[in-house]
Every structure is written in C-alpha cells, then in structure tokens.
Design an enzyme around this catalytic site. Structure first.
Site, PDB file in Angstrom:
ATOM      1  CG  HIS A 167      -9.066   0.265   3.181  1.00 42.16           C
ATOM      2  ND1 HIS A 167      -7.822   0.862   3.298  1.00 42.16           N
ATOM      3  CD2 HIS A 167      -9.963   1.162   3.630  1.00 42.16           C
ATOM      4  CE1 HIS A 167      -7.975   2.072   3.801  1.00 42.16           C
ATOM      5  NE2 HIS A 167      -9.264   2.291   4.021  1.00 42.16           N
ATOM      6  CB  CYS A 195      -2.260  -0.014   0.757  1.00 44.85           C
ATOM      7  SG  CYS A 195      -1.691  -0.332  -0.901  1.00 44.85           S
ATOM      8  CG  HIS A 196      -4.426   2.056   3.512  1.00 45.09           C
ATOM      9  ND1 HIS A 196      -4.845   1.703   2.259  1.00 45.09           N
ATOM     10  CD2 HIS A 196      -3.954   3.321   3.399  1.00 45.09           C
ATOM     11  CE1 HIS A 196      -4.642   2.703   1.417  1.00 45.09           C
ATOM     12  NE2 HIS A 196      -4.096   3.698   2.079  1.00 45.09           N
ATOM     13  N   GLY A 197      -2.525  -1.643   6.001  1.00 44.16           N
ATOM     14  CA  GLY A 197      -2.376  -2.552   7.128  1.00 44.16           C
ATOM     15  C   GLY A 197      -3.548  -3.457   7.437  1.00 44.16           C
TER      16      GLY A 197
END
Lengths: 689, 181
Positions: free
Chosen positions: B126, B145-147
């Site tokens: 990502h 960080c963003h799953g």
C-alpha cells in the site's frame, strides 16, 4: 528597474497578469529594452560572466551538499566518495572547486575594470559599495567552502583565519571561542561553516539583485566615461548586449573548462589531499590564491593587531574610493598620469599575491612592506593628489563620437596592457632568478602515459604496479579509499570481475558482530576496501619506529613540490601536473647508504635524497629482482618505481581517463559554440558599427 | 551603406544565410544546455558504492524454529524469512485463487522441496509500512498503518494494499542456507 515600463502585453493572459503582477514588464524594461551604451567593450561582459558563475556555484553547491557529510570524521571521506563513486561526482566537484577560483578571476577583472573606467564615481557610489560588499561576502563564502573538505589546508586555514579575530583587544579570545564553538577548531566549527557556506551564496544573490537594481537606476558607465545623451548613444540590451555577453560567457567557459577537465588541482594545494590533523601543521601554509595579496599585507606588518587592521583596511579602503578620487573625469583613457599609476597598482597587487605565497622571511618581508605601502599609497595619496593636480585630456562630446575614434584608443589600451604584463613578468623573473640560485633541486620530470590532454593509463603497467603494491607496499600501507571492485572498473587496470573477486577473497576482513556477538574473519568481497595491516594507528606507529605509514589512496595527489616562476605559467599551457608521481618515483629510488658528510642521521632512520628533511623512517622498500613480472618487463628498481607510481596515480584518480575524454568533447563543443556566437553577434551589431 | 543593404535582405521572405546562422547558434546552445543538465540528474541515482553494497547476502536458516520468523536486511529492505507450520502451509495452499485480489499460488511463491520456508520483502504494497508477522485474520501479516492483511503466503487478502508482498530473488545454497539477491 528603470522607471515605468514601455512594455505592451499582447495576449489577453499577459494583459491580465501585467495588471496584477507587472513581472513581464520588469523583465522587459530591465533585460530587453534597457538602453546600454553602444561603446561598451568586452571588459563589460564580466558582469554577465559573474552572474553565470554565481549560478554555477549555487547549482553545483546544492548538488555537492546532497553527498557531503559535515562531520570531522566523515567529511574528508565523503568528498572522496563523491569524487569516486557518485555519477559525474568528479565533474561536479571540479566545477565547484575550480568555479570558486573562476568566480574570483572574474570579480577581480570586473573590479579592475570599474577602477580603470571610474565606474565608482557619482552617481554610481552605491553601486560600487554594493559591489565591495558582494566581494567581502564572496571572500567569507570562499574561505568557509575551503574548510569543508577537511584536509590539512582546510583545517589550518580555518585555524589561522579564525585566529585573526584574536587580535581584537580585550574580547578577541572570547570571539574566537565563539566562532569555534569549542576550545579549538573542531566539529562544531565544521558544522557551522557548512551551514553558513550554504547560506551566504543566497545572501550574495540578494545583494547582486540590489547591485543590478542600482545599476539600472544610474545606467552603465562606459569606456569614454561620458553619460549617454541621445538615443544614438545607446542600443537596447537585447539583442545587442545579450549576444555580446553570451559570446563573452562562452569564451570564459572555455577557460573554466580547461581547469575542470585538465588542471583540476592546478589552483589547489596538494596538502589538502591529506586529511586534517590537529597535531601537525604543514610546513608551508598558504591560503587560496585569491586571498594572497591580503595575506601578504597581513604578514608584512610586524604587529599582530596592526597586521589584521591593515589586512581588513585594504578592503575597507575600497568603500571610500568614490570620495578619495574626486576627479571629474571618469575614464583613465583621458587621465594619462592616473593611467600609469593604475598599471603600477595592478603590478603591486600581482606582486603582493606572489609574496603571499612565499615564506615570510628575509627579502620577502622587506618587499612585502614596500608593496603594502604602494597598495595603500595608491588609494590614500596618489588618487586624492592626482584628482587635484592632473591635467586631463579632452573628453569626446558624446558616446557616438567616441565610437568613431575607437580604433586609436584600443591601440593605446592594448599597448599599456602589454607594457604592464611585460613589467610584471620582468619583476617576477628577476626575483625568481635570485631565489633559484639559493633554491633546492626538484625530482626529475618523467614521461607518464597519463599526462597531457589525451593521457590514458597503461593497463599492463597498472597491473604490474598493483602486484608491487600487493607484495610489497601492502605490508604497511592501506588504500582505504579503494575497493576491490575498482580493479575491474573501466579506466583502471582492467582486471576481470572474476580476477577482482579472487584478489578480494585472498584478503581476510574483520566483520561482525555475528549472532553470538562476536567479531569474525571472512574472505574479502568486491565492496571491501584495501584495509591497513595494523589494527589501529598506535599499533602502526609502534611497529614502524614512531612513524605511521600513510594511507596511499591519495598519495599521488597529496605530494608536490614548487615549480617556480615562470615554469608554473608554462605548466598551465602544457597541462603539467605530475609533481606527485615524479616525487614518489624519485623517493623510491632516492635512498643513499651513506648520508652526505655532516648530515647526522637519527637512529632507525634512512637517508633519502627527496624526502623533506632527508631522514625517513621507511627502510628502502624495494630492490632489483624483488618482484617477479610475468610479462617480461625488466625487474629493476626504476621499472618497479615507475609501475607502482602509475598504480598509485590511478588509485588517487580512478576517473582520470573519463575526465580527459569528456573534456575533449566539451572543449570542441564550446569552441564551436563560441564561433557561432561570435558570428551571430557580429551580424547583429553590423548595423550599429 | 553596408547597414542598409542588410536591412533590405532582412525583409525578404526567403530564408537567408543570417537566418541559418541564428538557428544554428540557437540549436547548438540548446543542445549544450540540455547536455549540461544530464550530470546534475544522473548524480541522484545510487552511487557505485551503494550498488556494490547491494551484493547478495547469505542467511543461515538453522536458528529459525518452526512457527518462527526472522527479519534480515538486504539493500535496505526488511526481508521476512518465515519457517511456516504445517497448518500455515495448508491454509496457503487450500484457498481458491478466485478469492485472491492478486491471484498467485503458494507454489509459485516458494521453492519446491522447501515448502515450509516463506521469504518475502516485508514492505506493505500500500504505502510502504512494515507489516507485523503472525498477526491478522489470515495467519500471516497485518499492516498496522492502514489495516492491510496478508495470508501465510504473504498474499494480500483484505485492506487497501493492491498487491502481494513481493518475493525477492533468492536460492537455496544448501538445505539450511539461502542466498538473497
């Protein structure tokens, strides 16, 4: 910058923009329509050349800062990594280092032009003062930049120059401590110098804007020194001045590139290729050439405070020049007496520059005092007096009239220039021959395959030289800026990659810690360096009778000897810069079993004819037949010495071949460009003349 | 009257020698300026010592017990070397390819005969954070960080990351030693 603009925007967008931000109008009135006197000569192109040099220094400087590490332990090596490993790093570094010198060459010509044509006189006093401020800022910037590579000259230059401030009564020592950020020149000093060296060029750029602004308010002076009166006296800046400047810049670039590609170390000092050592001052420290006249003034005054005052005074006096010289006539063309004194002043500055590079002793000190007196006398006695008593020649009525008489005047200018150069040369020559009779001998100049504009390394010679390094020198000397991979890189000894890997694998490299926390030995890899056989400096010292065997990576560039006048001027044209190799070769062959009568050799030392002081701790390292050559070359000491020296030259400058090759291409290109610009300029100017 | 003569030629529509001179000068200057820019751009690429330092590394696998993993660095990138359990291998091989956002079999991502070893570059596809091993719902990696969630083969299963964790070039030198690079 010169009054309301006559610019008429054409497109709707430009009209819209012009009402909100009249930037196009500003550019138009400053650099296109701006009227320039039509009789300007090529000395006036140095303003544009200086702008170009400032841009070159800022752009290359920003790039160098991307690779430089301002730390006392890392700075020196980071510069070498830049030169050796970064793509075109050697080019960018040479551009910046030689660029500083070119900046000063151009600024000195620009200043002397202003002095000769009286460009400092009313109404251009502020213009002149701003110029002096730029010059002062340039000196500060140049000095701090020279400290950054953290070689011997960097360190000792920083020490000496900062110590100038200790001459200030009462607070001097506190000021010096403040400048250092410590009890001596050290890491805080280096860090702040790096910060300021990055800042000051932008300050210079700001003052340059003021300088150009002031110029565009008063208009340019011109060789006749009379103000333009009618339209006929001027031409628009573009295309006339633009093209003339472009031609001047292109020619200056040829000169600049001669240094970048062929003489990168001509203006530098070999000692700066030795890492800074706070424990040893080089026997003969000199500042960069552009400070030498002021350094000579400093040294010629026997009192510390007064010496510093005189040195700064030599620059400060320039600020008062517009009022010291009150003559109404600007150009020295029409001041026959002042003109002679002017060339005397130029000779004085050259003489001081030469004295600044000489040791401060004997005749040099006396001459230094005499010429220091001449320097100040020119500003404080000659100019004020002449401006009152001199009978000047009649001025032309207008610039247009001056253009008609041009041929005759150029003749006299050229003649006086020639006379001054001749006088200066004879003066130098006389002093030099007096010096030569007392001077020492220089190592013989050998013929090297890598010398000259088309020089290349001899592959077989580099391979033989490497063999000698490996079998003999490496027992004591490291080559820590060289990695095994370099052996297989283009422009070097041309080992194959597999050969280089095999050579690396023979070495034992200390690595670790491993998972158990222990250091271990492993075979060398391509990315390893030729490390020292000793674990640390103390061990190396102990094993060698108190003297550390120096790292040899830069030895061929870190050793030199004076060439003397006029030889060093011929060297510029013949591209001679092989002092280092000549010295190393001579040293290897310079051992004598019995020292000359009257020379007392300390215990554990050997007599060498070429080593400074003649007493060297290194025993004669190599003798006939010691190393076996596979290619049938003679196994003699002279051959060994030459081969290993060539190898060390390559180690010191692995990109030498690329430098000379690219240099030839750039030179051919610039000569074509200059030719085209010359004819274009002539075509454009043909309806003015 | 040389000047006048030039003025008259200037107004003619025919290309003249002077036009040619101007165009040639401009073109040569433009070529020079473009060539001069090149070193300033090329210097930003990795330098020779950085490239040399990116040589292959060897990693000894013996200290990694089943169900454990280590992180090593190669070219400045974290590489996860995971000794997978039987359960993890089975999970990775039983999932249908159609259920994967970036379809790739576990066989393609491991070396034959060394199925328990997963070697992946531990950088979330990502935006470059480092996923945590043995976390998330798929017995693999979870990026805090963003799953983003990766499975036990390092393949993206859920979250904003578009691609599987890349497999670096590596080979088995012996049963217990790999060379990365």
């Amino acid at each position: 910058m010169s009054g309301p603009s006559t610019y008429q925007p054409q497109s709707p967008f430009m009209k819209w923009l012009e009402q909100r931000l009249p930037i196009a109008g500003l550019v138009h009135s400053s650099f296109i329509a701006y009227p320039t006197p039509r009789n300007l000569n090529y000395w006036w192109t140095f303003g544009a050349i200086l702008s170009m040099m400032l841009a070159v220094q800022i752009v290359t400087g920003i790039v160098l800062a991307m690779h430089y590490t301002p730390h006392v332990d890392l700075a020196f090596d980071s510069v070498e990594r830049l030169v050796r490993d970064v793509n075109y790093g050697w080019l960018l570094r040479n551009m910046h280092a030689a660029g500083a010198s070119m900046f000063f060459v151009a600024v000195y010509i620009h200043m002397l032009r202003g002095l000769y044509y009286g460009s400092y006189k009313a109404p251009r006093e502020v213009l002149w003062i701003l110029g002096v401020i730029i010059y002062l800022l340039m000196m500060a910037t140049g000095f701090m930049g020279y400290v950054l590579p953290w070689g011997q000259m960097s360190f000792w230059g920083a020490t000496v120059i900062t110590n100038l401030f200790s001459a200030i009564p009462f607070v001097g020592d506190s000021i010096v401590t403040l400048l250092w950020g410590g009890y001596s020149v050290g890491n805080p000093t280096l860090n702040r110098f790096f910060s300021l060296h990055y800042l000051l060029p932008f300050v210079i750029a700001g003052v340059v804007v003021l300088h150009v602004w002031a110029l565009h308010v008063t208009g340019q002076n011109n060789p006749a020194g009379v103000e333009p009166k009618t339209e006929k006296d001027t031409v628009p800046f573009t295309p006339y001045a633009t093209l003339k400047d472009a031609f001047g810049m292109s020619c200056f670039l040829v000169f600049f590139c001669w240094f970048i590609f062929y003489m990168p170390n001509y203006l530098g000092d070999a000692d700066n290729y030795i890492p800074a050592n706070p424990g040893v001052t080089p026997p003969h420290i000199v500042p960069e050439w552009y400070y030498l006249p002021f350094y000579a003034i400093l040294r010629s005054i026997p009192n510390k405070l007064m010496g510093v005052v005189a040195m700064f005074g030599a620059i400060i006096v320039l600020l008062f020049l517009p009022w010291l010289d009150s003559a109404k006539v600007r150009s020295l063309r029409y001041r026959p007496l002042a003109k002679r004194f002017f060339w005397g002043f130029v000779a004085t500055c050259l003489m001081l520059g030469w004295l600044g590079a000489k040791p401060a002793e004997g005749m040099y000190t006396i001459l230094g005092r005499i010429f220091t007196f001449f320097y100040f006398a020119y500003f404080l006695i000659v100019l004020p007096l002449l401006s009152r008593v001199e009978k000047t020649l009649p001025l032309p009525n207008s610039i247009a009239e001056d253009v008609l008489n041009k041929g005759k005047v150029v003749g006299t200018t050229a003649a006086s220039l020639f006379a001054a150069v001749l006088a200066g040369t004879m003066l130098f020559g006389g002093v030099q021959s007096a010096k030569a009779s007392e001077g020492g001998e220089s190592p013989p100049s050998l013929s090297w395959s890598f010398a000259g504009p088309f020089g290349t390394y001899d592959r077989a010679q580099l391979q033989r030289g490497f063999k000698i390094y490996k079998e003999v020198c490496s027992a004591c000397h490291s080559l820590k800026l060289l990695q095994y991979r370099n052996l297989a890189e283009p422009g070097g000894p041309s080992f194959t990659l597999d050969q280089a890997k095999a050579i690396a694998a023979e070495a034992s490299i200390k690595d670790g810690p491993n998972d158990a926390g222990e250091m271990f030995e492993r075979p060398g890899r391509l990315a390893d360096t030729f490390h020292s056989p000793f674990p640390n400096e103390q061990a190396a010292r102990a094993a060698n009778g108190g003297a550390v065997p120096p790292d040899m990576s830069l030895l061929a560039k870190a050793r030199s000897y004076p060439r003397g006048f006029p030889q060093f001027i011929f060297d510029f044209f013949t591209q001679f810069q092989e002092q280092g190799p000549n010295y190393i070769d001579a040293l290897l062959q310079g051992y004598q079993d019995t020292p000359p009568e009257g020379f007392s050799l300390p215990d554990g030392s050997y007599y060498n004819k070429w080593f400074p002081g003649h007493s060297i701790k290194m025993p004669p390292p190599i003798s006939d037949g010691q190393v076996t050559y596979d290619d049938g070359s003679p196994q003699t000491l002279p051959q060994y010495a030459k081969d290993v020296t060539a190898f060390l030259m390559w180690a010191a400058e692995p990109h030498l071949e690329a430098r000379k090759r690219l240099g030839l291409q750039v030179m051919i290109f610039l000569i074509i460009l200059s030719g085209l610009l010359y004819f274009t300029k002539r075509k454009v100017w043909s309806n003015v003349h | 009257m040389k000047g006048l003569w030039i003025v008259t030629t200037e107004t003619s529509a025919e290309p003249t020698r002077r036009d040619f001179l101007y165009i040639a000068t401009g073109a040569v200057a433009a070529v020079g300026a473009a060539a001069a820019v090149w070193p300033f751009i090329a210097q930003m690429n990795p330098d020779a010592s950085t490239i040399a330092a990116g040589a292959p590394i060897e990693v000894d696998l013996t200290p990694i017990a089943e169900g454990q993993d280590i992180k090593v660095f190669w070219r400045g990138k974290p590489i996860y070397i995971m000794n997978r359990t039987k359960k993890q291998v089975e999970e990775a091989r039983s999932v249908a390819l159609s259920a994967l956002p970036d379809p790739q079999t576990d066989q393609e991502r491991t070396k034959e005969g060394h199925e328990q070893w997963l070697v992946v570059i531990g950088i979330c596809t990502h935006l470059g954070c480092i996923p945590i091993a043995h976390e998330g719902s798929y017995d693999g990696f979870f990026c805090p960080c963003h799953g983003s969630q990766y499975d036990s083969s390092g393949r993206i299963r859920q979250g904003p990351a578009p691609l599987n964790l890349p497999v670096p070039p590596y080979q088995f030198v012996s049963d217990s030693k790999i060379q990365i690079g």
